[in-house]
Write an enzyme that holds these catalytic residues in place. Sequence first.
Site, short mmCIF file in Angstrom:
data_model
loop_
_atom_site.label_atom_id
_atom_site.label_comp_id
_atom_site.label_asym_id
_atom_site.label_seq_id
_atom_site.Cartn_x
_atom_site.Cartn_y
_atom_site.Cartn_z
CB SER A 124 -0.85 -0.03 1.27
OG SER A 124 -1.41 1.24 1.51
CE1 TYR A 148 -3.85 -2.70 5.79
CE2 TYR A 148 -3.38 -0.38 5.34
CZ TYR A 148 -3.68 -1.66 4.89
OH TYR A 148 -3.79 -1.90 3.54
CE LYS A 152 -1.52 -4.36 3.48
NZ LYS A 152 -1.87 -5.65 2.90
P1 NAD Z 1 -11.11 -6.89 1.39
O1 NAD Z 1 -11.29 -6.89 2.87
O2 NAD Z 1 -12.29 -6.66 0.53
O3 NAD Z 1 -10.43 -8.28 0.93
C1 NAD Z 1 -9.54 -9.00 1.76
C2 NAD Z 1 -10.04 -10.44 1.80
O4 NAD Z 1 -9.14 -11.20 2.60
C3 NAD Z 1 -11.44 -10.57 2.41
O5 NAD Z 1 -12.24 -11.35 1.53
C4 NAD Z 1 -11.18 -11.31 3.73
O6 NAD Z 1 -12.28 -12.14 4.06
C5 NAD Z 1 -9.91 -12.08 3.41
N1 NAD Z 1 -9.08 -12.41 4.59
C6 NAD Z 1 -8.65 -11.57 5.57
N2 NAD Z 1 -7.92 -12.25 6.47
C7 NAD Z 1 -7.86 -13.53 6.04
C8 NAD Z 1 -7.26 -14.71 6.56
N3 NAD Z 1 -6.59 -14.72 7.70
N4 NAD Z 1 -7.38 -15.85 5.84
C9 NAD Z 1 -8.09 -15.89 4.69
N5 NAD Z 1 -8.70 -14.80 4.16
C10 NAD Z 1 -8.59 -13.65 4.84
O7 NAD Z 1 -9.94 -5.84 1.07
P2 NAD Z 1 -9.42 -5.29 -0.34
O8 NAD Z 1 -9.76 -3.85 -0.39
O9 NAD Z 1 -9.82 -6.19 -1.43
O10 NAD Z 1 -7.86 -5.38 -0.07
C11 NAD Z 1 -7.08 -6.49 -0.49
C12 NAD Z 1 -5.64 -6.28 -0.04
O11 NAD Z 1 -5.16 -5.05 -0.57
C13 NAD Z 1 -5.48 -6.18 1.48
O12 NAD Z 1 -4.29 -6.84 1.85
C14 NAD Z 1 -5.35 -4.69 1.72
O13 NAD Z 1 -4.60 -4.41 2.87
C15 NAD Z 1 -4.63 -4.25 0.46
N6 NAD Z 1 -4.86 -2.83 0.13
C16 NAD Z 1 -6.14 -2.37 0.00
C17 NAD Z 1 -6.36 -1.02 -0.27
C18 NAD Z 1 -7.76 -0.48 -0.36
O14 NAD Z 1 -7.94 0.75 -0.23
N7 NAD Z 1 -8.78 -1.28 -0.62
C19 NAD Z 1 -5.26 -0.15 -0.44
C20 NAD Z 1 -3.97 -0.66 -0.33
C21 NAD Z 1 -3.77 -2.03 -0.03
#
Ligand code: NAD
Length: 335
Positions: A124, A148, A152
Amino acid sequence: MAILITGGAGYIGSHTVVVLIEAGYEVVVFDNFCNSSDKSIKRVEEIVGKFIPLVEGDIRNSIDLEKVFENYSIDAVIHFAGLKAVGESVAEPLKYYDNNIHGTAVLCEVMQKYGCKSIVFSSSATVYGDPHTTPIQEHFPLSATNPYGRTKLFIEEMLRDIFVADNQWKIALLRYFNPVGAHISGVIGEDPNGIPNNLMPFITQTAIGRREFLSVFGDDYDTVDGTGVRDYIHVVDLALGHLKAVEKLHTFESVMAINLGTGRGYSVLEVVNAFEKASNKAVPYKITPRRSGDVAKCYADPTYAKDVLGWEATRDINQMCEDSWRWQSNNPNGY
Ligand code: NAD
Ligand code: UDP
């Protein structure tokens, strides 16, 4: 050969599954549904017209993961699974260290055991902390302002150490800026639990009448109109960045940290205006005090992604708003 998508039922994961399948890849989705449900994958199946293997399990549980590696021939992993709510991470840091850091360690251990050494990791822009200048380049200093962000940063370091110990690993650290938008069908999209923390879902929920007004967090930043500036990127462009990373992984000779952004920043009020235009809906808002921990400006220099991956974002703010609104208006209460 298949690609394992941890967290594939989530927002970015589900869009990436669509893109990978459309590009001809086999995928296996692995998710514990702590922030999603299998409905998103059913919807993805509607879009692509194919069955998608879905395994319910937790990345912290090596037995759950080993079942996947026993049953499928996994070539590479795209690792989305993680918790991502900044405020919750401040209140419950251990939950974040356990889920994100410990979970990634278990995943890598199982990958190593099965000889799968290719991983694309969801990092991120938060790893840049409060950047001294913009646009942000990958070599800028890294820091974290909350648990958080620290997960990362630490996972990036963990993956670098894994590469030092065994340089057969192929590792991409994709640093996302602000993902918004939805698949053009309006069938899948972002469905946050509870009150949204992020700007775009808050705007769409205000437009649909689920929230009374948007709080604009501060109008006294040193930006075009005083409100915070971010690099919003369409989630389908982001998904396409993952496809490119998977295609290029085998050429990587070191751990590659790559910004995925558009290079263009928009203020909160610019986003509100663009959304009102795209949706023909009013978004009432009130200026409120700054949110603690927010930076004034954060946007990417996307040059490196273009050089290394041959990827750049093509969807503009209008399309981001139109697609976010289509998803929200077709699904007023989410999935
Ligand atoms: P999201 O919460 O929609 O998707 C994450 C998924 O991971 C969910 O379906 C959740 O159920 C699953 N999950 C969490 N912990 C788990 C575990 N221990 N075992 C199995 N599954 C698990 O989030 P997103 O927005 O799709 O983000 C995806 C990734 O991208 C994350 O790692 C997040 O930190 C990163 N990210 C997101 C953003 C954003 O703004 N959306 C920005 C930068 C980075
Ligand atoms: N923001 C806002 N009101 C909200 C949510 C966000 O004014 O209800 C602002 C926030 O201060 C930042 C921008 O919108 O300037 C993007 O915030 P978001 O939480 O979506 O992403 P961040 O970049 O903070 O991860």
